[in-house]
Design an enzyme around this catalytic site. Sequence first.
Site: not given
Length: 490
Positions: A83, A158, A182
């Site tokens: 990420k 997210s 997330s």
Amino acid sequence: MTDHSEIFTLTGSELSDGLASGQFSSEEVTKSYLSRIKEVDDKVHAFLSYDEEDMLDQAKSSDQRRASGKILGPLDGVPVCLKDVISAKGQPLTAASKILEKYRSPYDATVTIKLKKAGVVVGGRLNLDEFAMGSSTENSAYGPTCNPWDLGRVPGGSSGGSSAAVAAREAPLTLGSDTGGSIRQPASLCGVVGMKPTYGRVSRYGLAAFASSLDQIGPFSQTVEDTAQLLEIISGHDPLDSTSYPTPVPSFSNEIRQPFKPCKLGLPKEFFGTGMDDDVRKSIEQSIQWYRDKGYELVEISLPTTELSIPVYYVIATAEASSNLARYDGIRYTSRSEHAENAIDVYAKSRGEGFGEEVKRRCILGAYGLSSGYYDAYYLRAQKTRTLIRNDFDKAFEQVDAILTPTSPTPAFKFGEKSEDPISMYLSDIYTISTNLAGLPGISIPCGFTENGLPIGMQLIGQAFEEGKLLSIAHDYDRELQLGRSQPSL
Ligand code: GLN
């Protein structure tokens, strides 16, 4: 013998086996993923960037190590993508924000060092909601990621890039971060496994901070087995993160291979009320029945304070975010406004031009909740209520070994469906947020599909630092059903 054109469909453990038996090299594996990314990422947009040359160099080094009998571990030569909030030296880190458009990490995050020490090919940078604030990846300044199961729908957030990359078979394994859901929510919406470890299990050093008392890094994969393997690599105490915990890291992958006696699972009655999609309910009920049939005892429990978890989270997380994001000031790290005429202008305009709407909303909310006069009414009360939420879980774990819930009240929603209404977006984290507030480990496992073929996820929540037990319970189900192995057609 695996057909080489299918390498990108394999799990981490299958790749590990294939590398060990010489069916293919790490270079071939890495090339297979790179060509898959080129084939499908125009549609999915899971990646913000990737460094092809660097990945191939790492793969070649792995092949050399293997040729000289010196591999560093079972995942040596297997790609793991990150990420875009996790530092990897020399690579970009945008946090999906315009403000960090030109930033490059000067050092490795502790998890990145651990991956490199395990011989992993540290791969591309994955999309997210700006600074990990959101549940749909629509808040990325570089455009959203699409759900590989239906390109008109969100992948969750997210960590939407991390979940979509695994679902689209653009990476066998990825890392994300979870502050309020997330990792688990996008895993659920994309039909893959995603796990948030206990707070303190994995070092946050080198993670762009959102809300430091809640953030944890964790793995995504097709199977629970792979998640156990990857978690084992990234876990452990780190003197560079004072909140990482000095408890030993067991071999999770060995632990899940041991015979496991069915145990007691709790079903929190507050989680099974209204607001849950019918297909989700049906799937979760089938999973509950599956565990019952295997000899697990399922009992109703109560987590009465959970209904307060969303307001508590949005006071605490925004307070911490407003403080953490103060460092992006136009002086260090970030792009500087070209329209600034004095020092105050540099701060105000750089931040005004660099941050997106949601990030601004959170910084303003957080600063308000911390301001004198409101601190006691909001922040302090939220902290006290956080203790009550934790106490609810402590009480529940006197009765049960783990807690079973849906991960998300609905399957993947359409683009734009919730983005105009922040509150309805915030509510989509209703089942995941309390786990972060209590610091507990949670995992989402694919447990079914809707009538329209969208994936559904089940969440299991465990006791602090009992990831081994939690993974064993999850693996019991997952090794038989293997729903994360179903692949969307792209
Ligand atoms: N969706 C939640 C939020 O918007 C959680 C995000 C996260 O876990 N990073 O804050």
